[in-house]
Design an enzyme around this catalytic site. Structure first.
Site, PDB file in Angstrom:
ATOM      1  N   HIS A   1       0.875  -1.182   0.000  1.00  0.00           N
ATOM      2  CA  HIS A   1       0.000   0.000   0.000  1.00  0.00           C
ATOM      3  C   HIS A   1       0.914   1.235   0.000  1.00  0.00           C
ATOM      4  O   HIS A   1       2.038   1.174   0.523  1.00  0.00           O
ATOM      5  CB  HIS A   1      -0.828  -0.047   1.286  1.00  0.00           C
ATOM      6  CG  HIS A   1      -1.907   0.973   1.408  1.00  0.00           C
ATOM      7  ND1 HIS A   1      -1.661   2.277   1.760  1.00  0.00           N
ATOM      8  CD2 HIS A   1      -3.251   0.881   1.255  1.00  0.00           C
ATOM      9  CE1 HIS A   1      -2.806   2.945   1.823  1.00  0.00           C
ATOM     10  NE2 HIS A   1      -3.786   2.123   1.510  1.00  0.00           N
TER      11      HIS A   1
ATOM     12  N   ASP B   1       3.251  -4.258   8.096  1.00  0.00           N
ATOM     13  CA  ASP B   1       2.016  -3.496   7.903  1.00  0.00           C
ATOM     14  C   ASP B   1       0.873  -4.494   8.078  1.00  0.00           C
ATOM     15  O   ASP B   1       0.592  -5.299   7.191  1.00  0.00           O
ATOM     16  CB  ASP B   1       2.029  -2.883   6.497  1.00  0.00           C
ATOM     17  CG  ASP B   1       0.686  -2.277   6.121  1.00  0.00           C
ATOM     18  OD1 ASP B   1      -0.288  -2.438   6.888  1.00  0.00           O
ATOM     19  OD2 ASP B   1       0.612  -1.655   5.047  1.00  0.00           O
TER      20      ASP B   1
ATOM     21  N   GLN C   1      -4.339  -5.168   7.043  1.00  0.00           N
ATOM     22  CA  GLN C   1      -5.322  -6.119   6.506  1.00  0.00           C
ATOM     23  C   GLN C   1      -5.247  -7.488   7.169  1.00  0.00           C
ATOM     24  O   GLN C   1      -5.989  -8.399   6.785  1.00  0.00           O
ATOM     25  CB  GLN C   1      -5.132  -6.273   4.988  1.00  0.00           C
ATOM     26  CG  GLN C   1      -5.353  -5.006   4.203  1.00  0.00           C
ATOM     27  CD  GLN C   1      -6.753  -4.433   4.372  1.00  0.00           C
ATOM     28  OE1 GLN C   1      -7.685  -5.119   4.817  1.00  0.00           O
ATOM     29  NE2 GLN C   1      -6.916  -3.178   4.039  1.00  0.00           N
TER      30      GLN C   1
ATOM     31  N   LYS D   1     -10.496  -0.663  10.552  1.00  0.00           N
ATOM     32  CA  LYS D   1     -10.633  -1.830   9.678  1.00  0.00           C
ATOM     33  C   LYS D   1     -11.003  -3.073  10.483  1.00  0.00           C
ATOM     34  O   LYS D   1     -11.194  -4.146   9.932  1.00  0.00           O
ATOM     35  CB  LYS D   1      -9.338  -2.079   8.915  1.00  0.00           C
ATOM     36  CG  LYS D   1      -9.002  -0.973   7.906  1.00  0.00           C
ATOM     37  CD  LYS D   1      -7.759  -1.327   7.123  1.00  0.00           C
ATOM     38  CE  LYS D   1      -7.190  -0.153   6.370  1.00  0.00           C
ATOM     39  NZ  LYS D   1      -7.988   0.267   5.220  1.00  0.00           N
TER      40      LYS D   1
ATOM     41  N   CYS E   1      -4.753   2.442  -3.641  1.00  0.00           N
ATOM     42  CA  CYS E   1      -3.508   2.958  -3.043  1.00  0.00           C
ATOM     43  C   CYS E   1      -2.363   1.974  -3.230  1.00  0.00           C
ATOM     44  O   CYS E   1      -1.557   1.758  -2.300  1.00  0.00           O
ATOM     45  CB  CYS E   1      -3.685   3.268  -1.546  1.00  0.00           C
ATOM     46  SG  CYS E   1      -4.852   4.572  -1.246  1.00  0.00           S
TER      47      CYS E   1
HETATM   48  N1  PLP Z   1      -1.718  -0.687   4.642  1.00  0.00           N
HETATM   49  C1  PLP Z   1      -2.637  -1.458   4.047  1.00  0.00           C
HETATM   50  C2  PLP Z   1      -2.271  -2.822   3.567  1.00  0.00           C
HETATM   51  C3  PLP Z   1      -3.925  -0.952   3.855  1.00  0.00           C
HETATM   52  O1  PLP Z   1      -4.847  -1.703   3.259  1.00  0.00           O
HETATM   53  C4  PLP Z   1      -4.231   0.351   4.334  1.00  0.00           C
HETATM   54  C5  PLP Z   1      -5.569   0.917   4.117  1.00  0.00           C
HETATM   55  O2  PLP Z   1      -6.332   0.479   3.300  1.00  0.00           O
HETATM   56  C6  PLP Z   1      -3.235   1.082   4.962  1.00  0.00           C
HETATM   57  C7  PLP Z   1      -1.986   0.531   5.101  1.00  0.00           C
HETATM   58  C8  PLP Z   1      -3.496   2.451   5.495  1.00  0.00           C
HETATM   59  O3  PLP Z   1      -4.382   2.386   6.563  1.00  0.00           O
HETATM   60  P1  PLP Z   1      -4.928   3.746   7.239  1.00  0.00           P
HETATM   61  O4  PLP Z   1      -5.485   4.550   6.121  1.00  0.00           O
HETATM   62  O5  PLP Z   1      -5.962   3.266   8.194  1.00  0.00           O
HETATM   63  O6  PLP Z   1      -3.776   4.403   7.885  1.00  0.00           O
END
Ligand code: PLP
Length: 406
Positions: free
Chosen positions: A122, A200, A203, A226, A364
């Site tokens: 992401h 990260d 998900q 999430k 993203c």
């Molecule tokens: N990393 C992953 C794999 C994501 O799917 C997301 C959001 O969709 C993020 C990071 C960013 O999360 P946040 O916008 O809650 O900071």
């Protein structure tokens, strides 16, 4: 205990909503999941019953608000298997957690340091490292590729390590492909080379129980919204030995021990990394989301989502022209797809008219889209409250919109 889907659905007020007079079928859970009444009630109570700024007052309300926040921290520590509350930093979400590490831990990287990322990241796990790179042009980013199934090339991953490697950072689960990466094995390998790892977990945490001690990761970032929790808050887990060495990420109130114009000393962990007033109402309500997941059972939620995934994918594969991106054997309940030449955006617009809420676009993950040779996908993703009937309605809706758009 059986999985009582009606009882689960009854906890989510928004599921009664209609879209264009059609029942809401919410399949955008990867972007954010819906929130049970218990969490909403806790937020309301945070505003109506206990609102006062935390860590600042001797009065009753401030003490109650502080206790709610610190109880939440203790709960998160236990939930993720951290050794101490000092390792649990509240953030605005995964994005802020990764930015914190890239900025603060990154400032300690040696000259000509190399960071290993993957092509399925992401933007939240790419851009913070590039920002570091813009301040430190000596730093290099290396990227692990995927195979046709959407799995990381582990031999390539191993081959990227050398004497300059100072960090590896990758997602536990891909938000596009659904691939569940073998993070434990990857962490073990990085550690065998003396390299720290950030995961990260945005998900992963909504679909599986994680244990940071067992994973032995150096950092683990995730978002509350999430995983059925309030928006605007998240958690960064960090090993104490790293957090102690790292400089503060932001300066301000809460994060100091003493301030004078001759110099400032910083607060102990975890407060050194929590400058300013946090979203203490959201943080205080977050344990209700953990209660929901534990009461239903994280394993049961995952099992239910896997059934929906298999059921939906089997039906989708019968549709002519269907392309599903991400076919790893170990996959989370995310389906990214395209049909023929239909633009993902058009498909999403028409599905919405039928009450089906899916996400469209690059999610993203533009480098991944580039790797796949596409501009975006339609993405359907499942959570604890989705049903087989909703999958059927989604498939029927697909069958209705495809001829219109073909
Ligand atoms: N990393 C992953 C794999 C994501 O799917 C997301 C959001 O969709 C993020 C990071 C960013 O999360 P946040 O916008 O809650 O900071």
């Amino acid at each position: 205990m059986a999985y009582d889907i009606e009882e689960i659905r009854a906890k989510f007020p928004i599921l009664l909503r209609k879209i264009d007079k059609k029942p809401l079928i919410y399949l955008d859970n990867t972007a954010t999941s819906q929130t049970p009444r218990s969490v909403v009630d806790a937020v309301v109570s945070g505003y109506c019953d206990t609102k006062a700024n935390v860590h600042r007052g001797v009065h009753t309300l401030s003490q109650e608000a502080t206790e709610l926040q610190e109880e939440s921290r203790r709960r998160v520590k236990d939930y993720i298997g951290a050794s101490s509350v000092k390792e649990v930093i509240f953030t605005r979400g995964t994005t802020e957690g990764i930015n914190l590490v890239a900025s603060s831990f990154g400032s300690l990287f040696p000259e000509n340091g190399e960071i290993i990322l993957t092509v399925m990241e992401h933007h939240a796990n790419i851009v913070p490292w590039q920002l570091l790179q813009s301040r430190r042009p000596d730093i290099k980013i290396k990227v692990v590729d995927i195979n046709d199934q959407g799995e990381l090339l582990l031999s390539q991953y191993r081959s990227l390590f050398n004497d300059h490697t100072c960090m590896a950072s990758f997602c536990h689960v891909s938000n596009v492909l659904g691939t569940v990466n073998p993070v434990k094995e990857m962490i073990e390998y990085a550690h065998s080379k003396g390299v720290p790892v950030l995961i990260d977990g945005a998900q992963a945490v909504p679909h599986m129980r994680i244990d940071v001690n067992d994973l032995d990761c150096d950092f683990y970032a995730f978002s509350s919204h999430k995983m059925y929790g309030p928006t605007g808050i998240g958690v960064l887990y960090g090993k104490r030995e790293h957090l102690l060495r790292m400089p503060p990420y932001q300066g301000g109130g809460e994060m100091i021990a003493h301030v004078s114009f001759d110099g400032t000393t910083f607060a102990d962990l975890p407060f050194k990394f929590e400058a300013g007033t946090p979203d203490f109402v959201g943080i205080g309500a977050f344990p209700k989301a953990l209660d929901f997941m534990e009461e239903v059972g994280v394993g049961k939620i995952a099992e239910h989502e896997q059934e929906l995934l298999e059921y939906a994918e089997a039906k989708m594969r019968e549709i002519p022209g269907m392309r599903i991106f991400g076919n790893a054997p170990h996959k989370s309940a995310v389906i990214s797809f395209l049909v023929g030449d239909i633009h993902h955006y058009d498909m999403g617009m028409l599905l919405d008219k039928l009450g089906v809420e899916v996400r469209t676009g690059h999610h993203c993950a533009q480098p991944l889209m580039h790797r796949l040779g596409i501009s975006g996908t339609v993405r359907a993703s499942f959570a604890a409250y989705n049903t087989r009937e909703e999958v059927d309605a989604f498939i029927e809706a697909l069958k209705r919109v495809i001829p219109i758009l073909s």
